[in-house]
Design a protein around this motif. Sequence first.
Motif: not given
Length: 431
Positions: A42-45, A103-105, A215-223, A117-121
């Motif tokens: 997974l990656g946040a670009w 990114y994470e694996r 669903k996970l992205v909506r929650d984890c990147f909500a901030p 963890v990724l969304g929080d950071a």
Amino acid sequence: MSRSQTRTLIDDPLGGTVRRTVLPSGLCVVTESIPAMRSASLGAWVGVGARDEAPELSGASHFLEHLLFKGTAKRSAAEISEAVEAVGGESNAYTARDHTCFYERVLADDLPLALDVLGDAVSSSLIADKDVEIERGVILEEIAASADEPAEVVHELFNRAVFGDGPMGRDIAGTAQSVRAITPEQIRDFYHRHYLPSNLVVCVAGGVDHDEVLKLVRDCFAPLPSGAQAPPERRRDALPERPELLSVEREDTEQAHLVVGCRTMSRKDERTYALGVLNNVLGGGMSSRLFQAIREERGLAYTVSSSTSYFGSTGSFSVYAGCGPDNAREVRDLVVAELARVVADGITEEELHRGKKMYQVGVIMAMEDSSSRMDWLGRDELLYGELMSVDEDLARNEAVTMDAVRAVAADILSQPMTTAAVGPFDRGAFE
């Protein structure tokens, strides 16, 4: 209220199913579901890099790459790294000239933790003053370490000579002077201006389900800021009219380090496929022309290879060689002569086939890894604005003709070549 828009873009029975959803905020989520894989990458670009920085903010994107792992309201820096490593996963980040990627694996079963963890950071970093000062010291050490690596220094010299003193030619990490001067307030402002949903792509590939990821992205990147906002306007790739043709830095090294090359086209130019084939023929392996001419036939260098880089409106082709200082001029002249020869005479049918095959095998083998698939999705979505299937990409490579290679050689390699060199000599060694 605007709604999410989801499309299935690629459905390959031999690969995976690629789906893309744009959330109301503008955040884009792209997944490739590959049921046979038990891992997930997974990656946040983020659409910001060194080319987007004002001179006084040189190195800000790279500074943020460090800081986003330093702590949130939910986790400390140690807890961020421990959370992923506790399940045997990997996490990292890098900054480029036109984007930043976190990114994470992990195993597919641990995807919920990894996305949290990724969304929080990415969305909730504190960027505390004390953390800025700690990472300032770390980055200054990183810059000092790079300055001690002549193979890195020579590439920075080449970039500056070819792209000038603007953002495209500056070191991605900034300078010691710019890193010392930047303030916590400036970094926080840079973060809030660029880390917007509309400037962010989240990609996940492997044994995953698109709806679950969504669903996970909506929650984890909500901030992240709510409501659709236009991404910040990108800076233009301001370039000097003519590249500098010679850049030499004197260092008392045992080996001379050379880069010879020129500007090319943007990443969206269809000619990149022909130049890619030509690059493989010239310096893509032990059978390449440059390797044979410089190392195998004359024994003048241990390392010699060529590469291409592409950006929004420009790019570069370059040849790197490490050789004895006394051989530096001869190696440079041999490189230039080989480039001139391919402009004059083109390549053979055998070389055309080999250049294509090297590209095709590299792509296919990379696609057996979830990290490479995630990387493919992120680059295509963020940097190209479209998702291309592997089959379509390979077909474009296969369609390259002798005429196309000859044309791109004449257009690109007939330019005056820039030489960058680091070693125990001055400009006179090449003039």
